[in-house]
Design a protein around this motif. Sequence first.
Motif, PDB file in Angstrom:
ATOM      1  N   SER B 131      60.591  43.330  32.213  1.00 38.68           N
ATOM      2  CA  SER B 131      59.150  43.277  31.956  1.00 38.68           C
ATOM      3  C   SER B 131      58.391  43.919  33.114  1.00 38.68           C
ATOM      4  O   SER B 131      58.920  44.101  34.208  1.00 38.68           O
ATOM      5  N   VAL B 132      57.137  44.261  32.851  1.00 42.49           N
ATOM      6  CA  VAL B 132      56.277  44.863  33.861  1.00 42.49           C
ATOM      7  C   VAL B 132      56.143  43.959  35.095  1.00 42.49           C
ATOM      8  O   VAL B 132      56.090  44.447  36.220  1.00 42.49           O
ATOM      9  N   GLY B 133      56.161  42.640  34.866  1.00 43.55           N
ATOM     10  CA  GLY B 133      56.023  41.698  35.967  1.00 43.55           C
ATOM     11  C   GLY B 133      57.056  41.897  37.069  1.00 43.55           C
ATOM     12  O   GLY B 133      56.775  41.704  38.248  1.00 43.55           O
ATOM     13  N   ARG B 134      58.265  42.293  36.670  1.00 42.34           N
ATOM     14  CA  ARG B 134      59.332  42.495  37.642  1.00 42.34           C
ATOM     15  C   ARG B 134      59.136  43.757  38.491  1.00 42.34           C
ATOM     16  O   ARG B 134      59.817  43.954  39.479  1.00 42.34           O
ATOM     17  N   LEU B 135      58.253  44.646  38.045  1.00 41.12           N
ATOM     18  CA  LEU B 135      58.008  45.898  38.762  1.00 41.12           C
ATOM     19  C   LEU B 135      56.759  45.831  39.611  1.00 41.12           C
ATOM     20  O   LEU B 135      56.533  46.661  40.472  1.00 41.12           O
ATOM     21  N   MET B 136      55.890  44.869  39.299  1.00 39.16           N
ATOM     22  CA  MET B 136      54.557  44.953  39.886  1.00 39.16           C
ATOM     23  C   MET B 136      54.526  44.410  41.306  1.00 39.16           C
ATOM     24  O   MET B 136      55.387  43.652  41.741  1.00 39.16           O
ATOM     25  N   SER B 137      53.524  44.868  42.034  1.00 43.00           N
ATOM     26  CA  SER B 137      53.321  44.411  43.391  1.00 43.00           C
ATOM     27  C   SER B 137      51.952  43.732  43.452  1.00 43.00           C
ATOM     28  O   SER B 137      50.986  44.230  42.893  1.00 43.00           O
ATOM     29  N   PRO B 138      51.880  42.572  44.115  1.00 45.68           N
ATOM     30  CA  PRO B 138      50.582  41.912  44.235  1.00 45.68           C
ATOM     31  C   PRO B 138      49.782  42.482  45.415  1.00 45.68           C
ATOM     32  O   PRO B 138      48.680  42.018  45.681  1.00 45.68           O
ATOM     33  N   ASP B 139      50.324  43.498  46.098  1.00 47.85           N
ATOM     34  CA  ASP B 139      49.635  44.060  47.255  1.00 47.85           C
ATOM     35  C   ASP B 139      48.777  45.246  46.844  1.00 47.85           C
ATOM     36  O   ASP B 139      49.180  46.400  46.944  1.00 47.85           O
ATOM     37  N   TYR B 140      47.604  44.935  46.330  1.00 45.49           N
ATOM     38  CA  TYR B 140      46.656  45.979  45.952  1.00 45.49           C
ATOM     39  C   TYR B 140      45.356  45.689  46.695  1.00 45.49           C
ATOM     40  O   TYR B 140      45.181  44.601  47.264  1.00 45.49           O
ATOM     41  N   LEU B 141      44.466  46.660  46.659  1.00 45.00           N
ATOM     42  CA  LEU B 141      43.185  46.491  47.334  1.00 45.00           C
ATOM     43  C   LEU B 141      42.100  46.412  46.272  1.00 45.00           C
ATOM     44  O   LEU B 141      42.078  47.220  45.345  1.00 45.00           O
ATOM     45  N   SER B 142      41.202  45.412  46.374  1.00 49.53           N
ATOM     46  CA  SER B 142      40.118  45.363  45.401  1.00 49.53           C
ATOM     47  C   SER B 142      38.776  45.290  46.106  1.00 49.53           C
ATOM     48  O   SER B 142      38.648  44.666  47.159  1.00 49.53           O
ATOM     49  N   VAL B 143      37.796  45.952  45.504  1.00 45.45           N
ATOM     50  CA  VAL B 143      36.446  46.006  46.094  1.00 45.45           C
ATOM     51  C   VAL B 143      35.423  45.573  45.046  1.00 45.45           C
ATOM     52  O   VAL B 143      35.771  45.364  43.888  1.00 45.45           O
ATOM     53  N   LYS B 144      34.185  45.422  45.487  1.00 43.10           N
ATOM     54  CA  LYS B 144      33.121  44.983  44.574  1.00 43.10           C
ATOM     55  C   LYS B 144      32.248  46.159  44.138  1.00 43.10           C
ATOM     56  O   LYS B 144      32.108  47.141  44.859  1.00 43.10           O
ATOM     57  N   LYS B 145      31.612  45.978  42.978  1.00 40.92           N
ATOM     58  CA  LYS B 145      30.811  47.046  42.378  1.00 40.92           C
ATOM     59  C   LYS B 145      29.609  47.482  43.211  1.00 40.92           C
ATOM     60  O   LYS B 145      29.188  48.634  43.160  1.00 40.92           O
ATOM     61  N   ASP B 146      29.016  46.522  43.953  1.00 39.60           N
ATOM     62  CA  ASP B 146      27.765  46.861  44.631  1.00 39.60           C
ATOM     63  C   ASP B 146      27.976  47.418  46.036  1.00 39.60           C
ATOM     64  O   ASP B 146      27.018  47.697  46.745  1.00 39.60           O
ATOM     65  N   TRP B 147      29.246  47.571  46.443  1.00 42.68           N
ATOM     66  CA  TRP B 147      29.497  48.163  47.760  1.00 42.68           C
ATOM     67  C   TRP B 147      29.206  49.659  47.707  1.00 42.68           C
ATOM     68  O   TRP B 147      29.377  50.285  46.654  1.00 42.68           O
ATOM     69  N   ASP B 148      28.825  50.228  48.888  1.00 37.68           N
ATOM     70  CA  ASP B 148      28.733  51.682  48.881  1.00 37.68           C
ATOM     71  C   ASP B 148      30.036  52.268  49.435  1.00 37.68           C
ATOM     72  O   ASP B 148      30.906  51.536  49.923  1.00 37.68           O
ATOM     73  N   ILE B 149      30.170  53.580  49.329  1.00 42.91           N
ATOM     74  CA  ILE B 149      31.431  54.232  49.690  1.00 42.91           C
ATOM     75  C   ILE B 149      31.811  53.981  51.151  1.00 42.91           C
ATOM     76  O   ILE B 149      32.986  53.762  51.471  1.00 42.91           O
ATOM     77  N   ASN B 150      30.812  53.995  52.029  1.00 46.20           N
ATOM     78  CA  ASN B 150      31.102  53.729  53.437  1.00 46.20           C
ATOM     79  C   ASN B 150      31.723  52.350  53.637  1.00 46.20           C
ATOM     80  O   ASN B 150      32.672  52.185  54.399  1.00 46.20           O
ATOM     81  N   GLN B 151      31.149  51.368  52.936  1.00 46.92           N
ATOM     82  CA  GLN B 151      31.704  50.012  53.014  1.00 46.92           C
ATOM     83  C   GLN B 151      33.146  50.000  52.513  1.00 46.92           C
ATOM     84  O   GLN B 151      34.017  49.372  53.109  1.00 46.92           O
ATOM     85  N   VAL B 152      33.393  50.712  51.402  1.00 43.48           N
ATOM     86  CA  VAL B 152      34.734  50.769  50.839  1.00 43.48           C
ATOM     87  C   VAL B 152      35.700  51.390  51.852  1.00 43.48           C
ATOM     88  O   VAL B 152      36.797  50.869  52.099  1.00 43.48           O
ATOM     89  N   LEU B 153      35.277  52.511  52.469  1.00 41.90           N
ATOM     90  CA  LEU B 153      36.152  53.184  53.435  1.00 41.90           C
ATOM     91  C   LEU B 153      36.474  52.269  54.612  1.00 41.90           C
ATOM     92  O   LEU B 153      37.618  52.202  55.070  1.00 41.90           O
ATOM     93  N   ASP B 154      35.469  51.538  55.098  1.00 41.92           N
ATOM     94  CA  ASP B 154      35.699  50.594  56.193  1.00 41.92           C
ATOM     95  C   ASP B 154      36.678  49.502  55.779  1.00 41.92           C
ATOM     96  O   ASP B 154      37.580  49.128  56.529  1.00 41.92           O
ATOM     97  N   TYR B 155      36.468  49.001  54.572  1.00 38.41           N
ATOM     98  CA  TYR B 155      37.325  47.938  54.059  1.00 38.41           C
ATOM     99  C   TYR B 155      38.782  48.413  53.976  1.00 38.41           C
ATOM    100  O   TYR B 155      39.708  47.697  54.376  1.00 38.41           O
TER     101      TYR B 155
END
Lengths: 460, 460
Positions: B131-155
Amino acid sequence: MIGTPLLPEIRELIEQRNFSALQRIFNDWLPVDLAELISDLPENEQAVLFRLLPKGLATETFEYLDFDSQQNLLTALTKKHVTHILNSMSADDRTALLEELPGTVVQELLKLLSFKEFKIAKTLLAYAEGSVGRLMSPDYLSVKKDWDINQVLDYIRTFGHDSETLNVIYVVDDIGKLKGELLARTLLLSAPEKTVSEIIAEDKLITLTASQDQADALEAFKRYDSVALPVVDSNGYLIGVVTVDDMLDVAEEEETEDIQKFGGIEALEEPYIDLPIPQLIKKRAVWLVILFVGEMLTASAMAFFEDEMAKAIVLATFIPLIMSSGGNSGSQAASLIIRSLSLGEITIRDWWKVMRRELVSGLALGCILGTIGVFRVIIWASVLGHLDTKWLYIGFTIGISLVGIVMFGTLTGSMLPLLLKRLGLDPAVSSAPFVATLVDVTGIVIYFSVASLLLGGILL
Amino acid sequence: MIGTPLLPEIRELIEQRNFSALQRIFNDWLPVDLAELISDLPENEQAVLFRLLPKGLATETFEYLDFDSQQNLLTALTKKHVTHILNSMSADDRTALLEELPGTVVQELLKLLSFKEFKIAKTLLAYAEGSVGRLMSPDYLSVKKDWDINQVLDYIRTFGHDSETLNVIYVVDDIGKLKGELLARTLLLSAPEKTVSEIIAEDKLITLTASQDQADALEAFKRYDSVALPVVDSNGYLIGVVTVDDMLDVAEEEETEDIQKFGGIEALEEPYIDLPIPQLIKKRAVWLVILFVGEMLTASAMAFFEDEMAKAIVLATFIPLIMSSGGNSGSQAASLIIRSLSLGEITIRDWWKVMRRELVSGLALGCILGTIGVFRVIIWASVLGHLDTKWLYIGFTIGISLVGIVMFGTLTGSMLPLLLKRLGLDPAVSSAPFVATLVDVTGIVIYFSVASLLLGGILL
């Protein structure tokens, strides 16, 4: 969330000629879904819908269309529209389209390209079919070693829009020689004031060459888990980039070839359903005739044993059963070894280890089938009420022959791919039918030899 | 630039126990090349070399090692070293390792994990194999909609180091529901003051679920040319990410299964050369016995025609030739149709189109083999100096039977995969040996029926 568009709704809108509604809907669709919808339409409607798409989406959708629909649109759309699409589509997708078209059509289409795109298209088509050159795109981004990250980011924002990938950008020196690669990951994680030379590792660079086989490129992508690999010429100049999404298609093509070859057929190179029937027949006839001629030896072998058969016609009735067991165990072994070879799990040097494994497996499998065979004969004879010493001997003839034939099939199936590889040939040529044919003749000889030994003086 | 490390040089340094030189060399190597080197060493030397690697490189190298070497190192290294590796390796690679180990060992190893990693490992192992679960990694990066690109890059610069991929980062709302994805491409091309919500397209999101089959995920990656796809639970919460490099491995596994099945063998799930022989035998015996029992019908069919054979023993000598032609043409057709089905080039609805194509192809191929067959008999009889009307009739019996049997083989081989699919079964079950077995029995009946018609009164 993955799926085919809701065709009935769309179909209704098409029948109503409600183009403005369709246009609104299509704007929210992914190019691949639009391409599927358009491919499913009859040829005369494809262009009508395609014209509804805004320019950028139209080109992207065109790239995803199957070859037949692309060809249809090239004739149905205006020259101006075709010119726009051909000039704006990705160089690698354009190569894939052009390589399928007849030469005269290609010449016509090339005339529509701008001087720059014409040169690119000509260059890419000059590489051999199946080579990395046919997959690569010249639309990559390259930066210099002494730039800092901020400069790189600015450069990307200005010039990156046409780049095939931004997951990797390349570092070149002043004369265009490839010096390193900068992964989007590294770029995003690095402090803005660092320079490119501080964050790239020059000595760990993996490159492809344009003349390389696509299967080699696939190996490199698998081995290094890359999202894109640079293509360099013999002097180390960067000339293009290949992205991983193309590799899934290459993997698919390789698999198709392997399965078709194992089925005893020349690789088709086109979808089964699109291949003209005369070609379909030709692709199959070659091997079928070769195998047929080889199998003629069985008739000769059997003619040799005609006297034995005349004395005990019952022997003939078990021939298909015995022969097919050899063929089946051979097919099994061949499929295992061909696949192991192509995955690199085993090499020719492992032949002795493989042989030992197959000897043991073949013996075991032969004993299993042999035992069932003996019981089949004895039970059959009992049911018919004529079980006697003669039938016991026939049973053991069948059983012992099966052990020999299954072992022989297993060994042939496993050793033939290794032998072909050793001779520099493609191991996949040892198809299921080919192995079965080889085993059949020997099977008959084994069977009648065992029969002569066991039944001499009893039946023969 | 792709290739195997220079083993002789290294071997010399190992023999000299020149560890400092080795350490210097290894620092410049890629993890995958180090892994290959270590796998090639005898078990007792693997740990010696592995200990020379700095921590980060050690973990990465460990991820690339084959299962046997991994298992060997787990026992040879200190508990502290093992603890470090298990805690720092990618969650998806760790799952792949743990799923191969016996339950008791897994329990021991899980105890070495930190609470956080323990929870992750347990969760991932809870998904079904394949199953897909056996391949997936929980190490992803998530951001919020109202951030600007600079904030995202810093994050990203602050928190991105452990993320499985930075080619895509995900946009979630306050409670963790997936709202969109931000490709590195989009991020790099956008002006720094824009907000995330301005640059992402929410409605075009493709997602996977953890319980989905890995083959489905492969389809989605191919269709959408993705480098990574998000995995969501049934409520739309983001729970992991799958990257395209894993897909090349899935494609490889799928292909291996297909080829093994087509060879008439249960899919092995482990490399051929590593599979213990008893299991190797078991995987092959099941189908071999089923086919053997099916093929027994040929003996019964032939017993039915024993009188005809007794009258004209020559008829029996051509049986293998005729039967194998049916099997071969059936294998060809089956390999074409199974592959076309799995590529989606044809669906069950196309059965009538396929049947027409195969009827024409089968007739043509049958006529080709039939003609050769007639000539074979006539020439053979002439050479032996006994060509007469009887032999002409035998020749035509062979020729006409071949047309019928090749057509029957072609139709069976092409329709069986479609029928199996219609019944909800795997079309790949219609393996070369299976089709051949089905065709064999019918082949005998066709042959003797033609013989009765043509040779009645002449030979029979």
